[in-house]
Motif scaffolding. Structure first.
Motif, short mmCIF file in Angstrom:
data_model
loop_
_atom_site.label_atom_id
_atom_site.label_comp_id
_atom_site.label_asym_id
_atom_site.label_seq_id
_atom_site.Cartn_x
_atom_site.Cartn_y
_atom_site.Cartn_z
N CYS A 24 -44.59 36.81 20.59
CA CYS A 24 -43.41 35.96 20.65
C CYS A 24 -43.74 34.48 20.88
N VAL A 25 -45.02 34.14 20.79
CA VAL A 25 -45.43 32.78 21.17
C VAL A 25 -44.83 31.74 20.21
N VAL A 26 -44.21 30.72 20.79
CA VAL A 26 -43.73 29.57 20.03
C VAL A 26 -44.21 28.31 20.74
N MET A 27 -44.06 27.19 20.08
CA MET A 27 -44.38 25.91 20.70
C MET A 27 -43.11 25.34 21.32
N MET A 28 -43.23 24.93 22.56
CA MET A 28 -42.10 24.27 23.21
C MET A 28 -42.62 22.94 23.74
N ASN A 29 -42.05 21.88 23.27
CA ASN A 29 -42.48 20.53 23.65
C ASN A 29 -44.01 20.39 23.56
N GLY A 30 -44.56 20.94 22.51
CA GLY A 30 -45.97 20.73 22.24
C GLY A 30 -46.94 21.71 22.89
N SER A 31 -46.43 22.59 23.74
CA SER A 31 -47.37 23.61 24.21
C SER A 31 -46.75 25.00 24.04
N THR A 32 -47.62 26.01 24.06
CA THR A 32 -47.14 27.34 23.75
C THR A 32 -46.40 27.96 24.93
N VAL A 33 -45.38 28.73 24.59
CA VAL A 33 -44.74 29.59 25.59
C VAL A 33 -44.52 30.95 24.96
N LYS A 34 -44.52 31.96 25.83
CA LYS A 34 -44.10 33.28 25.39
C LYS A 34 -42.58 33.27 25.44
N SER A 35 -41.96 33.28 24.29
CA SER A 35 -40.50 33.08 24.26
C SER A 35 -39.73 34.28 24.78
N CYS A 36 -40.44 35.37 25.07
CA CYS A 36 -39.79 36.52 25.72
C CYS A 36 -39.73 36.33 27.22
N THR A 37 -40.40 35.31 27.69
CA THR A 37 -40.54 35.12 29.14
C THR A 37 -39.90 33.81 29.54
N CYS A 38 -38.96 33.38 28.72
CA CYS A 38 -38.31 32.10 28.93
C CYS A 38 -36.84 32.31 28.55
N LEU A 39 -35.96 31.79 29.37
CA LEU A 39 -34.54 31.91 29.03
C LEU A 39 -34.16 30.85 28.01
N ALA A 40 -33.19 31.16 27.21
CA ALA A 40 -32.72 30.18 26.24
C ALA A 40 -32.24 28.92 26.97
N VAL A 41 -31.59 29.12 28.13
CA VAL A 41 -31.07 27.94 28.85
C VAL A 41 -32.20 27.05 29.39
N GLN A 42 -33.37 27.67 29.63
CA GLN A 42 -34.51 26.85 30.08
C GLN A 42 -35.01 25.95 28.96
N ALA A 43 -34.69 26.33 27.75
CA ALA A 43 -35.17 25.55 26.61
C ALA A 43 -34.14 24.51 26.19
N ASP A 44 -33.09 24.36 26.98
CA ASP A 44 -32.07 23.35 26.67
C ASP A 44 -32.74 21.99 26.56
N GLY A 45 -32.51 21.33 25.47
CA GLY A 45 -33.08 20.00 25.26
C GLY A 45 -34.50 20.02 24.72
N ALA A 46 -35.06 21.18 24.55
CA ALA A 46 -36.47 21.25 24.15
C ALA A 46 -36.65 21.09 22.65
N ASP A 47 -37.88 20.80 22.31
CA ASP A 47 -38.27 20.74 20.91
C ASP A 47 -39.15 21.96 20.64
N ILE A 48 -38.63 22.86 19.85
CA ILE A 48 -39.30 24.14 19.61
C ILE A 48 -39.87 24.17 18.20
N MET A 49 -41.06 24.73 18.09
CA MET A 49 -41.54 25.01 16.74
C MET A 49 -41.93 26.48 16.65
N THR A 50 -41.45 27.14 15.62
CA THR A 50 -41.81 28.53 15.38
C THR A 50 -42.70 28.60 14.14
N ILE A 51 -43.16 29.79 13.85
CA ILE A 51 -44.04 29.99 12.70
C ILE A 51 -43.40 29.45 11.41
N GLU A 52 -42.08 29.52 11.33
CA GLU A 52 -41.40 29.07 10.11
C GLU A 52 -41.51 27.56 9.93
N GLY A 53 -41.80 26.85 11.05
CA GLY A 53 -41.84 25.39 10.96
C GLY A 53 -43.23 24.83 10.80
#
Ligand code: FES
Ligand code: FES
Lengths: 781, 157
Positions: B50-79
């Motif tokens: 589930c690893v994605v980039m959040m504000n330039g570093s990786t996070v396991k997106s299964c271990t992060c709430l959507a609300v924690q990513a409020d305002g973040a810049d996310i990049m997924t494999i599609e990007g």
């Protein structure tokens, strides 16, 4: 032809969608008005269900329906076992999709909630109140057969699921007259397959037409369709099973599970699409496990090290019910291959299948053959120790000499081809065996413990002739199919009945066709995994996809070539006998300028305005291939380990796999299969194992508790190969998907025990964790 | 449960939604936004699918709430691919048979992006250590390591 596409390590055609996130796995599917199912599972290994109270769950937010065993009872037929080994008194005990009266393992389904969202469904299963009367559990298959053990099924006294005995020669005589006998007790610990994609199913039912569509993370959609008919009663022609992208299986997505049948049931009841996807923790409980044997094994030999007999008594756990192929694994896929690469005249297998209150056991990579290879190769090492011989020397004295067209072994099967000494020599030379032994001796002087394991294996795969499948009680055909369809522009679709899920046959099948007909690989698309669009087939398992399905592609291509010749003769106004084919061109013998390409032929066959008298339009051919025998790949693997006596740490220093799977269509893909297989086998030797407590609780119930191999725990695996074609199939190819796992567990195990020899340790149970190794060393002072 | 408004950029596009406070980022990405290239392989933060980039570093997106990513810049494999050109790491995975079933691949590639940002010239052991949080059951990791090393060479050269 200048350079052949057959044999070239081209990049995989399936990769672009996978590296960009564009592939669609089952859980990626979202349908209009879809609801989500979550399954309530038993927390007890064995219990009687007194009552199930679903009222709170039913009134929870978003809940659409809750069903229990009372709802599915009589509506869904029991989940069938498809492999009933004959003459073995198999107890095909009923396996209800949802338990109504008794639960028999932690993870047995007791109810299902369907809700508007995944979260709501999962919330609501916690609100279901099941009143259980707990019953005693039994997790060890040998213990389960003792008098007084808890009984799982009324119809299976002593929990005996079957008793299979097979022998060749006179084993008892061989043992009574043996000069040397070595014995061992082996625990093949239970393993959890851990395909990284959890299982998933999406079912949708159209009541008006009576059509059921099921997306399922399956290795064999056609078998899934057949079983879906058996369980739901929906006729086969009204069922469409689609295995979209499937994220690994290793056998664990071969069985047809209660879960996807429950998803079908829910959709049929509700008239809505229903998705169910397991969580990983659920996967650990409800997806099949592998291995789980208690084995008593012995080898008889002369003082010169010539093996005269092999005899086993095995208790093989089935878990709580008989999963799809369960009874065939510790029998046909295990006992028949006991002699391995050695000339052993007397062999006997005495195998009990046993019910235990644990997750059902079924096909897991290698299935039966890793266990067989393990016990044989362990015994050979013990024999070498007993005789004071080098383990390689004992192997040499017993290897079956090279054969190209059939070799009968005591167990009554016929190996196709083999040159065992060739792979052994290549392996020993490559690792410089003598030098390794010298290094080992040197290191021992300074109390450093290096161990070397050498395995000679051969295995039985490429399943298989349908006649044999029937004779051994497997309820499916084992042939394969391919339909090749040329479009007017000369591009091609191949529709196949196998269902690869990572093995790369979209590439290798295209290579076969390209090689046969001169069509560029980029002009070929391989279609698989959809029962509505592909011809009947039996799926991808048992290293059969290329050895059986690939041959079907080649045979269909040859039919196309024959038609092409006839059509070219007509267009070139020549006699068919004068038409030659090479490299995608049909030409008149002696005048290569007068030619038609396969694309010309495809265009004309499709436009069809100038066809020979009586020839049908179109350029399409199907082939159904039923192999005359299994294939028997073989090889030699060598592991070198370092064991640190201070802390018991094992370092896998190097690993070499020399394998012979006949001609390789794509050597890069072959090597990839070997890497993955070896590492899975290493997992069993060193880290993995499902641990249950006496109450039947799975203690290794998550990825935190079950140690899977990770990148930093492993060295690079070296791969080499020899090429001994199978005489019985037109491509000469053999399976390669399981060889790594079959050979590597024992290779690494023997290496570790070799390292520990000077410390007096002669036996350890797997996995060989540091703690176990340390204790073994220090208990002995 | 009261919904919480969030807004984040995913692959350059702004997504606004009102979500349950407990919604996992991975479910937001997969189910709400519909980008299913990011995978879920476990429920204990072990597999890295589930690893994605959040504000330039990786996070396991299964271990992060959507609300924690409020305002973040996310990049997924599609990007990751730009203007239809594969990222060199994607290309390297393709060239080196760095995947089989492909299920771990998005996580492996995203982790490798960060790995090579931090250490553009890793040794094989460093790559293996860097992939410690990602499980693959198919490849034995060997060709994944090879892919990352090949990408490093290409990107560094
Ligand atoms: S799904 Fe996130 S680590 Fe496994
Ligand atoms: S490629 Fe299948 S899990 Fe990694």
């Amino acid at each position: 032809m200048t350079s052949r596409i057959f044999g070239s390590g081209i990049r995989r055609r399936e990769d672009p969608r996978l590296i960009t996130g564009q592939a669609t796995y089952t859980d990626d599917i979202k349908l209009q008005h879809m609801a989500y199912a979550a399954i309530k599972r038993s927390p007890h290994a064995h219990a009687r269900i007194r009552s199930v109270d679903t009222s709170a769950a039913l009134s929870a937010p978003g809940v659409v329906a809750v069903y229990t065993g009372a709802d599915t009872d009589g509506v869904l037929n029991p989940i069938p076992c498809a492999w009933v080994v004959p003459d073995s008194d198999v107890k095909t005990v009923p396996h209800p999709a949802i338990a109504k009266d008794v639960v028999r393992y932690v993870g047995d389904a007791v109810a299902v909630v369907v809700a508007e969202s995944r979260y709501q469904a999962e919330d609501a299963i916690d609100l279901i109140n099941v009143d259980y009367e707990t019953l005693p559990a039994v997790v060890n298959p040998e213990a389960a057969m003792q008098d007084g053990a808890p009984q799982l099924h009324e119809d299976a006294p002593n929990n005996q699921a079957f008793h299979w005995v097979a022998s060749g020669g006179d084993t008892d005589a061989a043992f009574s007259s043996a000069e040397v006998v070595v014995r061992e007790t082996i625990i093949q610990q239970k393993l959890i397959p851990n395909a990284i994609e959890p299982r998933s199913a999406v079912a949708t039912w159209l009541s008006a037409t009576g059509e059921l569509t099921l997306w399922s993370s399956s290795q064999n959609p056609h078998i899934c369709r057949f079983v879906t008919f058996l369980v739901t009663g929906v006729p086969e022609h009204k069922i469409r099973v689609i295995a979209p992208e499937v994220g690994g299986g290793f056998g664990s997505k071969t069985p047809i599970y209660a879960d996807e049948m429950i998803a079908c049931f829910c959709s049929m009841r509700l008239g809505r699409p229903v998705k169910w996807t397991e969580t990983r923790s659920e996967n650990y409980q409800a997806t099949i496990h592998g291995r789980d044997h208690v084995e008593y094994v012995e080898l008889a030999a002369t003082r010169e090290g010539k093996i005269t007999g092999l005899r086993t008594k095995v208790y093989a756990a089935m878990g709580a019910y008989l999963s799809t192929a369960a009874t065939g694994i510790p029998t046909i896929l295990h006992g028949l291959i006991y002699a391995g690469t050695y000339d052993i005249p007397n062999v006997k297998a005495d195998i009990y299948g046993v019910f235990t209150t644990t997750t059902p056991v079924d096909l897991y990579r290698g299935a039966g053959r890793p266990e067989a290879t393990f016990l044989l190769e362990r015994l050979v090492n013990l024999l070498a120790d007993e005789l004071g011989l080098d383990p390689v020397e004992v192997r040499r004295r017993n290897l079956i000499p090279k054969f190209e067209d059939g070799h009968d072994v005591a167990m009554g099967i016929t190996y196709d081809s083999g040159d065992y000494e060739l792979t052994l020599d290549m392996a020993l030379e490559h690792v410089n065996y003598q030098q390794l032994r010298e290094e080992q001796a040197r290191l021992r002087e300074s109390n450093q413990y290096m161990g070397i394991g050498v395995t000679c294996y051969c295995e039985i795969c490429g399943l298989g002739p349908s006649q044999v499948a029937h004779a051994v009680g497997f309820g499916a055909g084992l042939w394969e199919s391919a339909t090749i369809r040329f479009h007017p522009t000369g591009t091609v679709n191949i529709f196949v009945g196998t269902s690869p899920h990572g093995q790369g046959e979209e590439t290798t099948f295209a290579q076969i066709l390209s090689d046969e007909l001169g069509v560029a690989v980029d002009d070929i698309e391989v279609i698989h995994g959809d029962t509505d669009t592909t011809p009947q087939g039996w799926g991808t398992y048992g290293s059969r996809t290329t050895a059986v399905g690939g041959v079907a592609v080649a045979l269909a291509a040859r039919k196309i070539r024959d038609k092409g010749k006839a059509l070219a003769a007509h267009l070139l106004e020549a006699a068919e006998a004068d038409i030659e084919y090479e490299d995608g061109k049909f030409f008149v013998r002696g005048s290569p300028d007068q030619s038609k390409t396969i694309q010309d032929i495809a265009l004309m066959a499709n436009l069809a305005y100038d066809m020979p008298e009586g020839m049908e339009p179109g350029l399409e051919a199907s082939a159904f291939y039923d192999p005359p025998n299994f294939t028997y790949p073989f090889g030699t693997h060598v592991a070198v380990v370092m064991v640190d006596p201070e802390n018991g740490h094992i370092e896998l220093r190097s690993y070499l796999a020399v394998d012979d799977c006949g001609p390789q269509i794509n050597p890069v893909i072959v090597a990839g299969q070997v890497h993955g297989g070896v590492v899975q086998g290493a997992g069993q030797a060193l880290w993995e194992g499902a641990v249950y407590d006496d109450n039947g609780q799975l203690l290794t119930g998550s990825m935190m508790d079950y140690a899977l191999p990770r990148a930093h725990m492993l060295p690079d695996i070296e791969t080499l190969s020899t090429v001994t074609p199978s005489p019985h199939n037109p491509l000469g190819v053999k399976g390669i998907g399981e060889t790594g796992t079959i050979a590597s567990t024992i290779t690494i195990y023997n290496a570790v025990l070799d390292a520990l020899k000077p410390l007096g340790v002669t036996h350890l149970d797997m996995p060989l964790t540091s703690e176990k190794v340390w204790r073994a060393i220090h208990q002995r002072g | 449960m009261a919904k919480i408004p969030i807004s984040m950029t995913i692959n350059g596009k702004v997504h606004q939604a009102e979500v349950d406070p407990r919604l996992l980022l991975v479910h937001f990405i997969r189910e709400d936004v519909g980008l299913t290239g990011t995978k879920i392989g476990c429920d204990t933060s072990q597999c890295g699918a589930c690893v994605v980039m959040m504000n330039g570093s990786t996070v396991k997106s299964c271990t992060c709430l959507a609300v924690q990513a409020d305002g973040a810049d996310i990049m997924t494999i599609e990007g990751l691919a730009t203007d239809g050109n594969l990222h060199p790491i994607q290309e390297a995975f393709w060239d080196n048979h760095g995947l089989q079933c492909g299920y771990c691949t998005a996580g492996m590639i995203m982790t490798s992006v960060e790995l090579l940002q931090r250490n553009p010239h890793p040794t094989s052991d460093q790559v293996r250590a860097g992939l410690e949080g990602n499980l693959c059951r198919c490849t034995g990791y060997q060709n994944i390591v090879k892919s990352v090393l090949a990408a490093a060479e290409k990107m560094g050269g």
